[in-house]
Structure formats: structure tokens, C-alpha cells
Write an enzyme that holds these catalytic residues in place. Sequence first.
Site, PDB file in Angstrom:
ATOM      1  N   ASP A  60      32.774  79.082  35.207  1.00 32.09           N
ATOM      2  CA  ASP A  60      33.410  80.203  35.907  1.00 32.09           C
ATOM      3  C   ASP A  60      32.377  81.317  35.942  1.00 32.09           C
ATOM      4  OD1 ASP A  60      34.704  82.552  36.633  1.00 32.09           O
ATOM      5  OD2 ASP A  60      36.574  82.007  35.643  1.00 32.09           O
ATOM      6  N   ASN A  87      26.108  79.821  44.686  1.00 33.46           N
ATOM      7  CA  ASN A  87      26.908  79.609  45.897  1.00 33.46           C
ATOM      8  C   ASN A  87      28.343  80.121  45.771  1.00 33.46           C
ATOM      9  OD1 ASN A  87      27.742  77.859  48.439  1.00 33.46           O
ATOM     10  ND2 ASN A  87      29.131  77.307  46.785  1.00 33.46           N
ATOM     11  N   TYR A 167      33.956  92.497  51.170  1.00 31.92           N
ATOM     12  CA  TYR A 167      33.109  91.301  51.304  1.00 31.92           C
ATOM     13  C   TYR A 167      31.722  91.640  51.867  1.00 31.92           C
ATOM     14  CZ  TYR A 167      31.691  86.543  52.562  1.00 31.92           C
ATOM     15  OH  TYR A 167      31.001  85.356  52.691  1.00 31.92           O
ATOM     16  N   LYS A 171      27.903  91.329  49.813  1.00 34.48           N
ATOM     17  CA  LYS A 171      26.753  90.509  50.219  1.00 34.48           C
ATOM     18  C   LYS A 171      25.521  91.397  50.472  1.00 34.48           C
ATOM     19  CE  LYS A 171      28.800  86.456  50.041  1.00 34.48           C
ATOM     20  NZ  LYS A 171      28.434  85.447  49.053  1.00 34.48           N
ATOM     21  N   THR A 202      35.310  76.541  56.502  1.00 31.22           N
ATOM     22  CA  THR A 202      35.679  76.209  55.111  1.00 31.22           C
ATOM     23  C   THR A 202      37.013  76.905  54.788  1.00 31.22           C
ATOM     24  OG1 THR A 202      34.635  78.137  54.108  1.00 31.22           O
ATOM     25  CG2 THR A 202      33.237  76.190  54.387  1.00 31.22           C
TER      26      THR A 202
HETATM   27  N1  LIG Z   1      32.175  79.911  55.216  1.00 30.69           N
HETATM   28  C1  LIG Z   1      31.434  80.830  55.787  1.00 30.69           C
HETATM   29  O1  LIG Z   1      31.516  81.099  57.003  1.00 30.69           O
HETATM   30  C2  LIG Z   1      30.427  81.580  54.971  1.00 30.69           C
HETATM   31  C3  LIG Z   1      29.534  82.409  55.656  1.00 30.69           C
HETATM   32  C4  LIG Z   1      28.593  83.111  54.943  1.00 30.69           C
HETATM   33  C5  LIG Z   1      28.533  82.986  53.585  1.00 30.69           C
HETATM   34  N2  LIG Z   1      29.422  82.179  52.914  1.00 30.69           N
HETATM   35  C6  LIG Z   1      29.284  82.074  51.479  1.00 30.69           C
HETATM   36  O2  LIG Z   1      29.126  80.724  51.142  1.00 30.69           O
HETATM   37  C7  LIG Z   1      29.554  80.516  49.790  1.00 30.69           C
HETATM   38  C8  LIG Z   1      30.495  79.314  49.756  1.00 30.69           C
HETATM   39  O3  LIG Z   1      31.659  79.638  50.497  1.00 30.69           O
HETATM   40  P1  LIG Z   1      32.522  78.553  51.275  1.00 30.69           P
HETATM   41  O4  LIG Z   1      32.625  79.009  52.665  1.00 30.69           O
HETATM   42  O5  LIG Z   1      32.065  77.194  50.977  1.00 30.69           O
HETATM   43  O6  LIG Z   1      33.950  78.844  50.595  1.00 30.69           O
HETATM   44  P2  LIG Z   1      35.006  77.917  49.823  1.00 30.69           P
HETATM   45  O7  LIG Z   1      35.173  76.634  50.526  1.00 30.69           O
HETATM   46  O8  LIG Z   1      36.165  78.806  49.607  1.00 30.69           O
HETATM   47  O9  LIG Z   1      34.272  77.601  48.432  1.00 30.69           O
HETATM   48  C9  LIG Z   1      34.042  78.620  47.493  1.00 30.69           C
HETATM   49  C10 LIG Z   1      33.652  77.964  46.184  1.00 30.69           C
HETATM   50  O10 LIG Z   1      33.400  79.009  45.216  1.00 30.69           O
HETATM   51  C11 LIG Z   1      34.143  78.680  44.060  1.00 30.69           C
HETATM   52  N3  LIG Z   1      34.452  79.855  43.235  1.00 30.69           N
HETATM   53  C12 LIG Z   1      35.126  80.979  43.561  1.00 30.69           C
HETATM   54  N4  LIG Z   1      35.225  81.793  42.504  1.00 30.69           N
HETATM   55  C13 LIG Z   1      34.593  81.155  41.479  1.00 30.69           C
HETATM   56  C14 LIG Z   1      34.339  81.460  40.131  1.00 30.69           C
HETATM   57  N5  LIG Z   1      34.790  82.614  39.570  1.00 30.69           N
HETATM   58  N6  LIG Z   1      33.640  80.598  39.360  1.00 30.69           N
HETATM   59  C15 LIG Z   1      33.197  79.438  39.888  1.00 30.69           C
HETATM   60  N7  LIG Z   1      33.410  79.070  41.171  1.00 30.69           N
HETATM   61  C16 LIG Z   1      34.110  79.924  41.933  1.00 30.69           C
HETATM   62  C17 LIG Z   1      35.402  78.003  44.569  1.00 30.69           C
HETATM   63  O11 LIG Z   1      36.050  77.304  43.522  1.00 30.69           O
HETATM   64  P3  LIG Z   1      37.664  77.100  43.501  1.00 30.69           P
HETATM   65  O12 LIG Z   1      37.940  75.880  44.336  1.00 30.69           O
HETATM   66  O13 LIG Z   1      37.945  76.908  42.054  1.00 30.69           O
HETATM   67  O14 LIG Z   1      38.286  78.339  44.072  1.00 30.69           O
HETATM   68  C18 LIG Z   1      34.756  77.078  45.605  1.00 30.69           C
HETATM   69  O15 LIG Z   1      34.190  75.965  44.982  1.00 30.69           O
HETATM   70  C19 LIG Z   1      30.212  81.832  49.355  1.00 30.69           C
HETATM   71  O16 LIG Z   1      29.281  82.583  48.587  1.00 30.69           O
HETATM   72  C20 LIG Z   1      30.493  82.535  50.668  1.00 30.69           C
HETATM   73  O17 LIG Z   1      30.542  83.940  50.535  1.00 30.69           O
HETATM   74  C21 LIG Z   1      30.359  81.476  53.590  1.00 30.69           C
END
Ligand SMILES: NC(=O)c1ccc[n+]([C@@H]2O[C@H](COP(=O)([O-])OP(=O)(O)OC[C@H]3O[C@@H](n4cnc5c(N)ncnc54)[C@H](OP(=O)(O)O)[C@@H]3O)[C@@H](O)[C@H]2O)c1
Length: 253
Positions: A60, A87, A167, A171, A202
Site C-alpha cells: 500500500d 504507477n 488530480y 500530477k 481503465t
Molecule cells: N487511465 C488514464 O487515462 C491515465 C492517464 C494518465 C495517467 N494515468 C495514471 O496511470 C496510473 C494507473 O492508472 P490506471 O488508469 O491504470 O487506473 P486503475 O485501473 O484505477 O489502476 C490504479 C491502480 O493503482 C492502485 N492503487 C490505488 N491506490 C493504491 C495504494 N494506496 N496502494 C497501492 N496501490 C494503489 C489500484 O489498486 P486497487 O485495485 O487496490 O484500487 C490499481 O491497481 C495512475 O497513476 C494514473 O494517475 C492514467
Amino acid sequence: MATTVALVTGANKGIGLETARQLGARGVTVLAGARDEARGLQAERALRDAGAEARFVRLDVTDPKSAQEAADWVDHQYGRLDILVNNAGIGPKTRAGGPPSQTDLDAMREVYETNVFGVIIVTNAMLPLLRRAPAARIVNVSSEVGSITSMTDPASPLAQMPASLAYPSSKSALNMITALYAKELRDTPVTVNAANPGYTATDLNHHNGFRSVAEGAEASVHLATLDADGPSGILWGYLWTAGPSDAYGPLSW
Ligand SMILES: NC(=O)c1ccc[n+]([C@@H]2O[C@H](COP(=O)([O-])OP(=O)(O)OC[C@H]3O[C@@H](n4cnc5c(N)ncnc54)[C@H](OP(=O)(O)O)[C@@H]3O)[C@@H](O)[C@H]2O)c1
């Protein structure tokens, strides 16, 4: 030659799981960080089924004790860490959305705990192990909405988004944190860079993103597998532009 060992935080789904899968396909041993054991073990199985050498690590990112326990485990198992992909992240919760003038500070703190403080907690816990690797890479997963350049450029599609603090500013802070770790570590073989996945489908955005997770993981994998003399202190990845095609490569902060 020992295998390359990578820890990906938040690797149980979304971009993190795909980053772990892509690194695993390149022969990297992937440590899939997840805060929930059942979700982490499920990810480990999916990665192994895809042919990766993968192991779940409970982590975590908001909990310093959890980060230290994960670091101790990695130390015991491998004695070093070659790649850290920070990530894990949380998106704008409903309460943390809304215009700046209506910011809910508790909701904003929650976003910062993960997206900002979590990265510092995990990086500092893993740094002794990263320093032991021949040429470690740290990748911080940022976002195009963290770019002050893009968000204030009237020609950018991002400038048309409604203003909300939590958010995007988390970042932006992460971008500066990346630049400052790179500065501290500039005389070492450790590179520290930030990745922009682009708007990726996602759970974070209820699958509204227009990129696949394969594309979303591309920037993280690129920065995680840079040559030993690769750049440090850069932002790299996808950027939504007003032009006919989006940018991919080095980006303005
Ligand atoms: N999707 C986009 O369009 C996008 C764009 C730019 C940047 N990002 C960035 O990409 C990264 C991944 O996001 P995603 O889109 O793949 O989102 P996602 O599918 O919601 O995945 C987020 C991941 O982070 C984990 N997480 C959240 N809080 C946590 C904690 N306290 N300790 C450990 N793990 C934790 C979640 O675990 P749980 O399943 O336990 O919640 C999940 O595995 C993030 O940093 C996000 O800001 C995403």
C-alpha cells in the site's frame, strides 16, 4: 547474468498490470505491487499465465510500514532492484472534482496521499536497493493534465477541460518531484523520469479513455528499459494535441 528485477506499484489492474505484462514479456522478473492480497495474487496468476516471471508483493503506497516491509522482502529475495515504476494512482473522486473554489480539502488530501506522498514513500524505501543495481530506472506515472504548459495553452484540447484542483495538481507536483529526484541522483547511474500514458481506458476513468492499456503502458516500459546512458529528468509519452495526430515522445512539463 542475473535477471532484471522490476517493481510496479498498483500492478493488479489497468496500466500497471499491462506494464508488468510488457516488462515480463521482455524477460524482466516483475514484482506486482498490490495493496489487496486477493487482487495481487490474481494479477500474479494472470502474469504467469502470460508467460512472465511474476511475483505478487503486498504494497500500500500510502503506508510507510508497508513500503518498508516490501523493500525488506525485495532485499531478502534479490538484494537489489533494477526498475521501480511508481504507477499506483487514484483519479479525481467526485468530491475531489468541482471547481477550485469548491475544493473539498479532505478529498484533495486523499488524492495527494497516493499520487504524491505515496511516490515519495515508495521511492525512499526502495532507493537503497535501486542504488545497488548497475543502472536503475525510476518511472513516475504522471498525466498530461499535470502539464502546466498544456493546461494553460489555449490551443490545447486539455485547456478546454473544466478546472479542478486535486488530480491535475497532484500530477504537476509529481512532475517536479521527478525533476528533483533526477537532480539529486544526477551523479549516479539511477535515472528518474515521468511517463504520460495518455487518456487510457481503465477503471480510473470508467473506461472512457480512447487509448488501449497496451498504448498506455508504452511510455512506462520505454522509460523503464532505457539504455544505461539514457536521459534522466524528462517527461515522455503521449499528449493529446489540437493537431491531426497526438504527440508521442519527449514532452514539455
Ligand atoms: N487511465 C488514464 O487515462 C491515465 C492517464 C494518465 C495517467 N494515468 C495514471 O496511470 C496510473 C494507473 O492508472 P490506471 O488508469 O491504470 O487506473 P486503475 O485501473 O484505477 O489502476 C490504479 C491502480 O493503482 C492502485 N492503487 C490505488 N491506490 C493504491 C495504494 N494506496 N496502494 C497501492 N496501490 C494503489 C489500484 O489498486 P486497487 O485495485 O487496490 O484500487 C490499481 O491497481 C495512475 O497513476 C494514473 O494517475 C492514467
